[in-house]
Design a protein around this motif. Structure first.
Motif, PDB file in Angstrom:
ATOM      1  N   UNK A 177       0.775  -1.299  -0.051  1.00 24.85           N
ATOM      2  CA  UNK A 177      -0.022  -0.018   0.013  1.00 24.85           C
ATOM      3  C   UNK A 177       0.807   1.224  -0.053  1.00 24.85           C
ATOM      4  N   UNK A 178       1.729   1.469   0.729  1.00 31.05           N
ATOM      5  CA  UNK A 178       2.607   2.690   0.959  1.00 31.05           C
ATOM      6  C   UNK A 178       3.321   2.865  -0.614  1.00 31.05           C
ATOM      7  N   UNK A 179       4.103   1.688  -1.219  1.00 29.55           N
ATOM      8  CA  UNK A 179       4.599   1.771  -2.702  1.00 29.55           C
ATOM      9  C   UNK A 179       3.711   2.298  -3.284  1.00 29.55           C
ATOM     10  N   UNK A 180       2.375   1.661  -3.481  1.00 27.96           N
ATOM     11  CA  UNK A 180       1.405   2.182  -4.441  1.00 27.96           C
ATOM     12  C   UNK A 180       0.858   3.772  -4.206  1.00 27.96           C
ATOM     13  N   UNK A 181       0.900   4.234  -3.083  1.00 27.93           N
ATOM     14  CA  UNK A 181       0.374   5.526  -2.591  1.00 27.93           C
ATOM     15  C   UNK A 181       1.544   6.480  -3.248  1.00 27.93           C
ATOM     16  N   UNK A 182       2.896   6.170  -3.082  1.00 31.03           N
ATOM     17  CA  UNK A 182       4.016   6.814  -3.341  1.00 31.03           C
ATOM     18  C   UNK A 182       3.927   6.958  -4.936  1.00 31.03           C
ATOM     19  N   UNK A 191      -5.418   5.244  -9.936  1.00 30.92           N
ATOM     20  CA  UNK A 191      -6.603   5.655  -8.984  1.00 30.92           C
ATOM     21  C   UNK A 191      -6.152   4.700  -7.667  1.00 30.92           C
ATOM     22  N   UNK A 192      -7.017   5.284  -6.538  1.00 33.87           N
ATOM     23  CA  UNK A 192      -6.642   4.643  -5.297  1.00 33.87           C
ATOM     24  C   UNK A 192      -7.040   3.112  -5.203  1.00 33.87           C
ATOM     25  N   UNK A 193      -6.077   2.484  -4.196  1.00 34.31           N
ATOM     26  CA  UNK A 193      -6.461   1.214  -3.883  1.00 34.31           C
ATOM     27  C   UNK A 193      -6.622   1.238  -2.278  1.00 34.31           C
ATOM     28  N   UNK A 194      -7.843   0.583  -2.077  1.00 31.28           N
ATOM     29  CA  UNK A 194      -8.227   0.493  -0.694  1.00 31.28           C
ATOM     30  C   UNK A 194      -7.871  -1.060  -0.036  1.00 31.28           C
ATOM     31  N   UNK A 195      -7.937  -1.158   1.114  1.00 24.31           N
ATOM     32  CA  UNK A 195      -7.620  -2.444   1.649  1.00 24.31           C
ATOM     33  C   UNK A 195      -8.212  -3.515   1.210  1.00 24.31           C
ATOM     34  N   UNK A 196      -9.307  -3.304   0.558  1.00 27.81           N
ATOM     35  CA  UNK A 196     -10.232  -4.604  -0.232  1.00 27.81           C
ATOM     36  C   UNK A 196      -9.191  -4.979  -1.164  1.00 27.81           C
ATOM     37  N   UNK A 197      -8.725  -4.062  -2.040  1.00 26.74           N
ATOM     38  CA  UNK A 197      -7.937  -4.464  -3.076  1.00 26.74           C
ATOM     39  C   UNK A 197      -6.881  -5.233  -2.773  1.00 26.74           C
ATOM     40  N   UNK A 198      -6.031  -5.117  -1.930  1.00 31.38           N
ATOM     41  CA  UNK A 198      -4.888  -5.543  -1.502  1.00 31.38           C
ATOM     42  C   UNK A 198      -5.306  -7.098  -0.880  1.00 31.38           C
TER      43      UNK A 198
END
Length: 416
Positions: A177-182, A191-198
């Motif tokens: 998640x942190x890598x994707x946010x960066x 687009x954003x990825x929520x916890x569900x995606x992971x």
């Protein structure tokens, strides 16, 4: 002739969720009755008002779902988006305006909420232009002929002091998640990825019967920073006692080209793998040129990907950045009336303002065309040549093209 019964289009209740999901599965030609596991997993995402159904009596015959999302504009600013998915109309109830009614309800609610855009991945190209959506990002898939690539499999380790390691799913959920946010803070179209995606993409939540555990690789820089990650699978194909296996990339994200290069070189060095399928990449992806022989990467698929519908022209144009100073008056047409009007855009490298105006228009374009030029991937000059942008002032199309085009193509790594 018998008259058609009234079909009620409305938000579903939680008690109707099972019937709604059965209609979704039917529309997508999946096994209609959801398993208990799938039902329980998907029910956790239920949000009142965001799931619409069309009911013929007690039977759900059309479905529509939206959820909150963020989309990165040119320059890195995220804007609130109404992400649309789960759109189906049962074959027995086509051509009755059910999608039009559901779409109108959802977009009106999104506009009221303050969403700047709506987004979707279009399964069928002809459908969504009539609702104001335009293709705003494109995807390309390459298949790499590994033996031809020119890479030396004996020298697969990164040469910049970094390293590649394999991870398990739990580590991916911690580090991903942190890598994707960066990444998404710098990538227009992401687009954003929520916890569900992971959870879904690492098998922690199972929503279908076809889950196959993939491999996960991570790139760490010389100072230990996680800068890239990939998920991939491989088949088992032997011919004449020789391996001809294909590695299929589910997703690969990186915050630096060095990390991308290291991950692609790693994937092309795996024993027994003779082909690598890249998955959904941007059209200007660096992959081919990471190879000594770029022709070893052959385009095997190319198509439109993320479709965008502008709901708030002012906030959309003010959210993105511009690398030059210009003043432009846009006449935006929108049959649904959600975004139509005449707007004065005054832009510079320091920021932009967009206001309704009565000044004469420089360009006239439909909201469908606005999506692509807003995200920086479409050319105003090209659209003008196609007759989809009308130049009201001589030279305005060229000025707008220079102002609105971005330095790189927008890319959305996700399907939803």
């Amino acid at each position: 002739m018998t008259s058609r019964p009234h079909i009620d289009v409305r938000p579903i209740t939680e008690a109707e969720f099972t019937d709604w999901l059965r209609a979704v599965n039917t529309g997508f030609l999946r096994e209609p009755t959801p398993s208990k596991t799938e039902l329980e997993a998907r029910r956790t995402q239920f949000a009142p008002g965001r799931y619409l159904g069309a009911f013929d009596g007690d039977r759900c015959v059309a479905t529509f779902r939206s959820f909150a999302q963020e989309l990165t504009a040119v320059g890195g600013t995220p804007v609130p988006a109404d992400a649309i998915t789960g759109v189906t109309v049962t074959a027995t109830h086509r051509r009755r305006g059910l999608l039009t009614r559901m779409m109108a309800q959802d977009l009106a609610a999104a506009k009221e909420r303050g969403d700047v855009v709506a987004t979707l991945i279009a399964a069928e190209y002809p459908i969504y232009g009539r609702y104001g959506f335009g293709p705003a990002t494109w995807m390309t898939e390459w298949t790499v002929d590994v033996p031809r690539s020119g890479l030396d499999p004996r020298r697969a380790a990164p040469d910049d002091g970094g390293r590649i390691d394999l991870l398990d799913a739990e580590d991916v959920r911690k580090l991903g998640p942190d890598l994707h946010e960066r990444l998404r803070r710098t990538q227009p179209g992401a687009v954003s990825r929520g916890e569900w995606w992971w959870h879904v993409n690492t098998g922690a939540v199972r929503i279908g019967s076809s889950w196959k555990e993939p491999f996960y690789a991570v790139y760490r820089s010389a100072d230990g920073e996680v800068e890239g990650m990939a998920s991939y699978e491989a088949d088992d194909n032997w011919q004449d006692k020789q391996p001809h296996n294909t590695a299929v990339v589910n997703w690969l994200i990186a915050t630096r080209p060095a990390a991308e290069r290291a991950l692609w070189h790693y994937l092309c060095s795996i024993d027994w793998v003779t082909k690598v399928k890249s998955g959904w990449r941007g059209p200007d992806d660096l992959l081919p040129d990471f190879l000594p022989d770029p022709r070893a990467a052959r385009v095997t698929e190319q198509a439109d990907w993320l479709w965008v519908r502008i709901l708030d022209v002012v906030r959309a144009l003010e959210a993105r950045t511009y690398d030059r100073e210009a003043s432009l008056v846009l006449e935006v047409t929108d049959a649904a009336g959600l975004a139509d009007g005449r707007y004065l855009l005054e832009a510079s490298a320091q920021g932009a303002s967009c206001t309704p105006t009565t000044r004469s228009a420089d360009l006239t374009l439909d909201v469908v065309e606005l999506a692509g030029v807003w995200l920086g991937g479409e050319s105003v000059l090209r659209l003008a040549a196609l007759g989809r942008v009308r130049e009201e002032r001589a030279g305005a199309a060229r000025e707008a093209d220079a102002l609105l085009r971005a330095s790189g193509r927008p890319w959305c790594p996700d399907m939803f």
